[in-house]
Scaffold this motif. Sequence first.
Motif, PDB file in Angstrom:
ATOM      1  N   GLY A 100    -145.206 -64.667  22.492  1.00  0.00           N
ATOM      2  CA  GLY A 100    -145.057 -64.565  23.936  1.00  0.00           C
ATOM      3  C   GLY A 100    -145.996 -65.466  24.714  1.00  0.00           C
ATOM      4  O   GLY A 100    -147.014 -65.936  24.213  1.00  0.00           O
ATOM      5  N   GLU A 122    -141.087 -59.874  20.936  1.00  0.00           N
ATOM      6  CA  GLU A 122    -141.125 -59.350  22.310  1.00  0.00           C
ATOM      7  C   GLU A 122    -141.795 -57.986  22.299  1.00  0.00           C
ATOM      8  O   GLU A 122    -141.278 -57.039  21.729  1.00  0.00           O
ATOM      9  CB  GLU A 122    -139.707 -59.255  22.877  1.00  0.00           C
ATOM     10  CG  GLU A 122    -139.634 -58.655  24.275  1.00  0.00           C
ATOM     11  CD  GLU A 122    -140.492 -59.397  25.281  1.00  0.00           C
ATOM     12  OE1 GLU A 122    -141.469 -58.781  25.781  1.00  0.00           O
ATOM     13  OE2 GLU A 122    -140.208 -60.576  25.564  1.00  0.00           O
ATOM     14  N   PRO A 127    -137.837 -58.148  28.710  1.00  0.00           N
ATOM     15  CA  PRO A 127    -138.151 -59.435  28.084  1.00  0.00           C
ATOM     16  C   PRO A 127    -138.788 -60.431  29.044  1.00  0.00           C
ATOM     17  O   PRO A 127    -138.470 -60.457  30.236  1.00  0.00           O
ATOM     18  CB  PRO A 127    -136.781 -59.936  27.611  1.00  0.00           C
ATOM     19  CG  PRO A 127    -135.810 -59.310  28.552  1.00  0.00           C
ATOM     20  CD  PRO A 127    -136.385 -57.951  28.876  1.00  0.00           C
ATOM     21  N   ASN A 131    -139.203 -65.830  26.232  1.00  0.00           N
ATOM     22  CA  ASN A 131    -138.479 -65.261  25.094  1.00  0.00           C
ATOM     23  C   ASN A 131    -136.970 -65.229  25.328  1.00  0.00           C
ATOM     24  O   ASN A 131    -136.179 -65.425  24.397  1.00  0.00           O
ATOM     25  CB  ASN A 131    -139.004 -63.864  24.775  1.00  0.00           C
ATOM     26  CG  ASN A 131    -140.279 -63.919  23.950  1.00  0.00           C
ATOM     27  OD1 ASN A 131    -140.677 -64.984  23.481  1.00  0.00           O
ATOM     28  ND2 ASN A 131    -140.913 -62.782  23.757  1.00  0.00           N
ATOM     29  N   LYS A 132    -136.559 -64.970  26.567  1.00  0.00           N
ATOM     30  CA  LYS A 132    -135.118 -64.983  26.867  1.00  0.00           C
ATOM     31  C   LYS A 132    -134.548 -66.384  26.641  1.00  0.00           C
ATOM     32  O   LYS A 132    -133.454 -66.547  26.097  1.00  0.00           O
ATOM     33  CB  LYS A 132    -134.870 -64.527  28.311  1.00  0.00           C
ATOM     34  CG  LYS A 132    -135.033 -63.023  28.515  1.00  0.00           C
ATOM     35  CD  LYS A 132    -134.670 -62.596  29.919  1.00  0.00           C
ATOM     36  CE  LYS A 132    -133.177 -62.620  30.156  1.00  0.00           C
ATOM     37  NZ  LYS A 132    -132.800 -62.062  31.474  1.00  0.00           N
ATOM     38  N   SER A 135    -134.507 -67.177  22.802  1.00  0.00           N
ATOM     39  CA  SER A 135    -133.617 -66.353  21.959  1.00  0.00           C
ATOM     40  C   SER A 135    -132.321 -67.078  21.604  1.00  0.00           C
ATOM     41  O   SER A 135    -131.669 -66.746  20.613  1.00  0.00           O
ATOM     42  CB  SER A 135    -133.302 -65.028  22.666  1.00  0.00           C
ATOM     43  OG  SER A 135    -132.518 -65.233  23.829  1.00  0.00           O
ATOM     44  N   VAL A 141    -135.207 -62.247  16.633  1.00  0.00           N
ATOM     45  CA  VAL A 141    -135.975 -61.701  17.747  1.00  0.00           C
ATOM     46  C   VAL A 141    -136.516 -60.342  17.323  1.00  0.00           C
ATOM     47  O   VAL A 141    -135.754 -59.391  17.146  1.00  0.00           O
ATOM     48  CB  VAL A 141    -135.105 -61.542  19.016  1.00  0.00           C
ATOM     49  CG1 VAL A 141    -135.951 -60.975  20.161  1.00  0.00           C
ATOM     50  CG2 VAL A 141    -134.474 -62.872  19.411  1.00  0.00           C
ATOM     51  N   THR A 143    -138.579 -56.938  18.005  1.00  0.00           N
ATOM     52  CA  THR A 143    -138.851 -56.146  19.204  1.00  0.00           C
ATOM     53  C   THR A 143    -139.694 -54.911  18.890  1.00  0.00           C
ATOM     54  O   THR A 143    -139.815 -54.505  17.732  1.00  0.00           O
ATOM     55  CB  THR A 143    -137.535 -55.689  19.867  1.00  0.00           C
ATOM     56  OG1 THR A 143    -136.824 -54.841  18.958  1.00  0.00           O
ATOM     57  CG2 THR A 143    -136.668 -56.887  20.243  1.00  0.00           C
ATOM     58  N   VAL A 148    -134.846 -53.043  24.662  1.00  0.00           N
ATOM     59  CA  VAL A 148    -134.980 -54.449  25.046  1.00  0.00           C
ATOM     60  C   VAL A 148    -134.017 -55.325  24.255  1.00  0.00           C
ATOM     61  O   VAL A 148    -133.685 -56.439  24.666  1.00  0.00           O
ATOM     62  CB  VAL A 148    -136.439 -54.938  24.852  1.00  0.00           C
ATOM     63  CG1 VAL A 148    -136.756 -55.200  23.387  1.00  0.00           C
ATOM     64  CG2 VAL A 148    -136.699 -56.192  25.681  1.00  0.00           C
ATOM     65  N   HIS A 151    -130.981 -57.396  25.724  1.00  0.00           N
ATOM     66  CA  HIS A 151    -131.163 -58.642  26.474  1.00  0.00           C
ATOM     67  C   HIS A 151    -131.110 -59.878  25.580  1.00  0.00           C
ATOM     68  O   HIS A 151    -131.220 -61.004  26.079  1.00  0.00           O
ATOM     69  CB  HIS A 151    -132.505 -58.613  27.211  1.00  0.00           C
ATOM     70  CG  HIS A 151    -132.619 -57.517  28.214  1.00  0.00           C
ATOM     71  ND1 HIS A 151    -132.021 -57.563  29.454  1.00  0.00           N
ATOM     72  CD2 HIS A 151    -133.268 -56.311  28.161  1.00  0.00           C
ATOM     73  CE1 HIS A 151    -132.288 -56.452  30.120  1.00  0.00           C
ATOM     74  NE2 HIS A 151    -133.046 -55.681  29.361  1.00  0.00           N
ATOM     75  N   PHE A 152    -130.947 -59.675  24.287  1.00  0.00           N
ATOM     76  CA  PHE A 152    -130.949 -60.783  23.339  1.00  0.00           C
ATOM     77  C   PHE A 152    -129.653 -60.784  22.522  1.00  0.00           C
ATOM     78  O   PHE A 152    -128.954 -59.774  22.466  1.00  0.00           O
ATOM     79  CB  PHE A 152    -132.152 -60.656  22.390  1.00  0.00           C
ATOM     80  CG  PHE A 152    -133.486 -60.688  23.078  1.00  0.00           C
ATOM     81  CD1 PHE A 152    -133.912 -61.821  23.743  1.00  0.00           C
ATOM     82  CD2 PHE A 152    -134.331 -59.580  23.044  1.00  0.00           C
ATOM     83  CE1 PHE A 152    -135.159 -61.861  24.365  1.00  0.00           C
ATOM     84  CE2 PHE A 152    -135.567 -59.604  23.657  1.00  0.00           C
ATOM     85  CZ  PHE A 152    -135.982 -60.748  24.328  1.00  0.00           C
TER      86      PHE A 152
END
Length: 365
Positions: A100, A122, A127, A131-132, A135, A141, A143, A148, A151-152
Motif C-alpha cells: 500500500g 489491502e 480499498p 491498490n484499485k 488490481s 489481491v 485482503t 473489501v 472492489h477487486f
Amino acid sequence: MKIVVSGGGTGGHIYPALALIRTISKQYPATEFLYIGTERGLEANIIRKENIPFAPIHITGFKRSLSFENVKTIYRFIKGVRDSKKLLKKFKPDAVIGTGGYVCGPVLYAAAKMNIPTVIHEQNSVPGLTNKFLSRYVDKVATCFEQVGQHFPQNKVILTGNPRASEVVAAKKIGALQSFGLKEHVPTALIFGGSRGAKAINEAVINSLSHLAKKPYQVLYVTGEIHYENVSKEAELLGKFDNITIVPFIHNMQEILPSVQVVVGRAGATSIAEISALGLPSILIPSPYVTNNHQEKNAEVLVNKGAAFMLLEKELTSKRLVETLDAVLLDDAKRKKMSEASKELGMRDASIRLFHVIEELVQNK
C-alpha cells in the motif's frame, strides 16, 4: 527465493510489510529481500534501521481534486516505472509484493509488465486508490476484510489477514505492566490515539481522570509525544492516581497488548489486526480525517460481530468514555463474549498465508 517488497507513506503500510519480512526470514532464512520505497516516507528510516536492503524511487500521490500537480505526478509515475524496472532487472526477484501507498504504483506496475509474479495487500475495509489501480495488472489481491474483495477482480482476491497479527501473538513479555508502575493481575485498559496521539481522545481522557481514579481497574494512557507535556501538566493539577499511568509513547506495543483486557483507540488496519489476533475487546474511536472514512468502516466490522464498541469522535465525551469502559471492564461475561468474537476475526497466521500465496504464484509462473 528473492522477494521485492514495496509500501510506504504511513506505518499502516510499512509495519505489515516489515512483519511479513521478519516472519518469512525466520521460517525461510535463505530468502533475500529488497525494499523499494521513497526517501520522503517513513519507510526510509524504518527499513534501514532493520538492516533490510532499501532502494528509493521518487514518486508522489495523485490529488483527489483537479490540480496541475497531477500532471507532474504522471511524469513521476512514468519515471518511477523506468527506475523500478532497472532495480528489478538488477535484483531479479521471483515475486513482488506491495503493501500500500503510492510508491507501490510504479513498482508493482513495472513488475507486472515484466511478467514477474505480483501481489498487492489491502489492509483496510475500503480499498486505496493505488491498490484499485494495480488490481487490474497484478496476479493476486490479498485482503484482511472479506467485504473489501468486492472492489477487486473476484478471481484475484484471497483473504489472508494482516501480517502484523502474526508478530503480536508471540510477543507477550512477562512483567510488561509492572514496567509502567501498574499491577499485573488487575483488569487494564490501554488508551492511545496512534503514534502522534489524538487531541479529541486526550481531551476526553483528561476530563475522565478523576472518575477513572476511583475504578477497580487500571489505565495505561498513551498521549502521543507532541501532547505529553500539556497532558501531564493538566493531570498534575488533578492529583496523583495510583491506577493510572500516563506515557508519551510505547515502543514495544506488541509486548504490552497481550497484558491488557481492553484497547481504546483508533480503527486503523494494523491496530485492528493486532486486537483481533489477540482476541481483545475494543472501544474504537475512528479518525474522521482519513480517506473515504475507512476507519469507521473498519470499526463497523468489529462492532457488527460484537467484538467492539464504537464512539464517533464528534460524540465523544468523558461520560460516554467512562460508561463504555465500565461496560467492558466491570462485566466479566460481556468481556469474555467480546473477546471470543474478536478472536474469531483474528488471523494469526497471516504472514505464512501471504507467503504461500507468493510461493504458489512463483511455482505456477
